[in-house]
Design an enzyme around this catalytic site. Structure first.
Site, PDB file in Angstrom:
ATOM      1  N   ASP A   1       0.845  -1.197   0.000  1.00 50.87           N
ATOM      2  CA  ASP A   1       0.000   0.000   0.000  1.00 50.87           C
ATOM      3  C   ASP A   1       0.884   1.253   0.000  1.00 50.87           C
ATOM      4  OD1 ASP A   1      -2.123   1.691   0.177  1.00 50.87           O
ATOM      5  OD2 ASP A   1      -2.755   1.083   2.191  1.00 50.87           O
TER       6      ASP A   1
ATOM      7  N   LYS B   1       0.962   3.722  -2.145  1.00 49.90           N
ATOM      8  CA  LYS B   1       0.283   4.948  -2.620  1.00 49.90           C
ATOM      9  C   LYS B   1       1.255   5.875  -3.355  1.00 49.90           C
ATOM     10  CE  LYS B   1      -3.495   4.915   0.711  1.00 49.90           C
ATOM     11  NZ  LYS B   1      -3.041   4.028   1.793  1.00 49.90           N
TER      12      LYS B   1
ATOM     13  N   ASP C   1       3.719  10.210  -7.752  1.00 48.03           N
ATOM     14  CA  ASP C   1       4.733  11.118  -8.302  1.00 48.03           C
ATOM     15  C   ASP C   1       4.759  11.047  -9.827  1.00 48.03           C
ATOM     16  OD1 ASP C   1       7.024  12.826  -8.398  1.00 48.03           O
ATOM     17  OD2 ASP C   1       7.574  12.099  -6.403  1.00 48.03           O
TER      18      ASP C   1
END
Ligand code: 6AU
Length: 456
Positions: free
Chosen positions: A292, A294, A297
């Site tokens: 996880d 996330k 960018d």
């Protein structure tokens, strides 16, 4: 002409929008009350509204019609403003004389703009559409002033109509909050209310249960297969900070989950040997691994974060979470990446926390880009509806709590499946913080198996 922010602020001043504690027709409590009928007593506001409509009307429109009664004055001012002739659909058919259902001049095949004040389930619009169509009129465009975000717009779009709204409740409260017309508490309460209630009254057809779902991505297929074999759509979010605790827990609940979700960067004693241990237990109990992380960018940085550093995530994770805030290029970079091992992607498009910024517009934008990528297998979300085949992963599931003291909000497994139509439930503290996690996960399994998700 006033701008939209001024228009929305005026709606509060003339009490078309109120904040407080209201009991709705359904018996539910709501922190917001909307009734645009009062607008008729404010001609200047009606005129402002007609300007907001003007730019949106397609060139092909030949007639304007309002859904009776609330939208009639709105349709009238829009007609005056644009010079487009209006027709009126009666609510009741006249019992004498012409017995007409539509008043005014029109020809079969005329292209109509249908106007509605507020859309909830879309029911009254559908009624009006049926009657206009039975008169031979073509519903070319539908414009709604305010979308209550309860499924009505989607329902009409699914039926093939072109629908748009000037505002949604989320955009309304966002503007009012920015303009300091409401405070943070009201703002988050309303957003939470929408998130929790947005599809309760929606007459949407339940998506196919995931047993019947198919996805061309191999990882998605594998996840579905494991869930089916184990009769478990539970994903354990093991947010523990030592490798020993993580492996111990997985040895207890490994048979009951289809995947584990980790935050690898919170582990305080991480060494690469942990990955070997993790892969061994995953193999032993047959579950997949989600990191996880996330990612959020630009493409190039994401590829480095995925594959390099001490975690070398792409070498072991079956799936990773990703925010789409950087836009489609970030997804494209991963798709084009020449690497042997590429985790499947699960974008986080709607968050479970109070005050989350993932509003309707953001969700729609995310959906639009993610559907183009085969390595995107679904999304982490709450109320958002996904296209057929895309898997819905829902965190914020807990049997014992409604929230924590840090902004997390919980639903029960039943709610997540029955109301949110989730395919996979992500459960963290509900399981790992329990005194007896094995016994506790049994309760979640019992709850999800009640739905006969998995066949007999
Ligand atoms: O059940 P909990 O509250 O102990 O844990 C929920 C887990 C945590 C969060 O980081 C994660 O789910 N999560 C996510 C994910 C998976 O992306 C999104 C979100 O909106 N809410 C949420 O809690 O590991």
């Amino acid at each position: 002409m006033k701008n939209s922010a001024n228009f929305l602020k005026t709606l509060v001043d003339i009490e078309c929008v109120k904040f407080g504690d209201f009991t709705l027709k359904s018996g539910r409590q709501s922190p917001i009350y909307i009734d645009l009928r009062n607008i008729v007593s404010h001609p200047a506001v009606l005129t402002d509204l007609s300007y907001l409509f003007k730019d949106k009307i397609s060139n092909s429109i030949q007639r304007i019609c309002g859904v009776p009664y609330a939208a009639l004055p709105i349709a009238t001012v829009v007609s005056i403003q644009t010079g487009l002739p209006m027709i009126i659909k009666r609510k009741e058919v006249k019992k004498y004389g012409t017995k007409k259902i539509v008043e005014g001049e029109y020809n079969v095949g005329d292209k109509v703009l249908l106007i509605e004040d507020v859309i909830t389930s879309g029911e009254s619009l559908i009624e009006t559409i049926k009657e206009l169509e039975s008169e031979g009129l073509l519903i070319e465009q539908i414009i709604v002033v305010l979308d209550r975000e309860q499924g009505g717009v989607k329902r009409l779009i699914d039926k093939g109509y072109q629908v748009e709204s000037l505002f949604s409740i989320s955009s309304l409260v966002e503007v009012l909050f920015k303009e300091r017309k409401i405070d943070n508490v009201i703002y988050t309460n309303v957003l939470h209310f929408i998130q929790q209630n947005s599809i309760i009254d929606s007459p949407l057809i339940k998506p196919k249960k995931y047993l019947q779902k198919t996805h061309s991505n191999k990882t998605a297929q594998r996840l579905l297969e494991i869930a089916h074999n184990k009769k478990s759509n539970l994903i354990a979010s093991v947010d523990l900070i030592t490798t020993k605790d993580i492996i111990e827990l997985l040895n207890k609940i490994g048979n009951d989950i289809c995947a584990v979700k980790l935050h690898i960067d919170i582990i305080i004693d991480f060494t690469p040997s942990f990955i070997e241990e993790l892969l061994t237990v995953a193999n032993r109990y047959d579950f997949l691994i989600i990191e996880d992380r996330k990612f959020a960018d630009i493409g190039n940085t994401q590829l480095l974060q995925l594959s390099k550093g001490m975690y070398a995530i792409s070498s072991w994770a079956d799936m990773v979470t990703i925010h789409l805030i950087a836009g489609e290029s970030a997804l494209k970079a991963i798709q084009d990446w020449d690497s042997e091992k590429k985790p499947a992607l699960i974008p986080v498009i709607e968050m479970s926390s109070t005050g989350a910024l993932t509003d309707h517009d953001y969700i729609e934008k995310c959906k639009k880009i993610m559907y183009n990528y085969n390595n995107v297998i679904g999304a982490v979300c709450q109320t958002a509806e996904l296209n057929e085949g895309f898997l819905k992963f829902t965190p914020g599931v807990n049997l014992a709590s409604k929230n924590d003291d840090k902004g997390q909000n919980y639903n029960s497994p039943e709610y997540a499946i029955e109301q949110l139509y989730s395919d996979f439930l992500i459960i963290g503290r509900g399981i790992y913080s329990a005194n007896d996690p094995k016994n506790e996960i049994g309760k979640y399994l019992f709850a999800v198996r009640e739905f006969n998700f998995f066949g007999s």
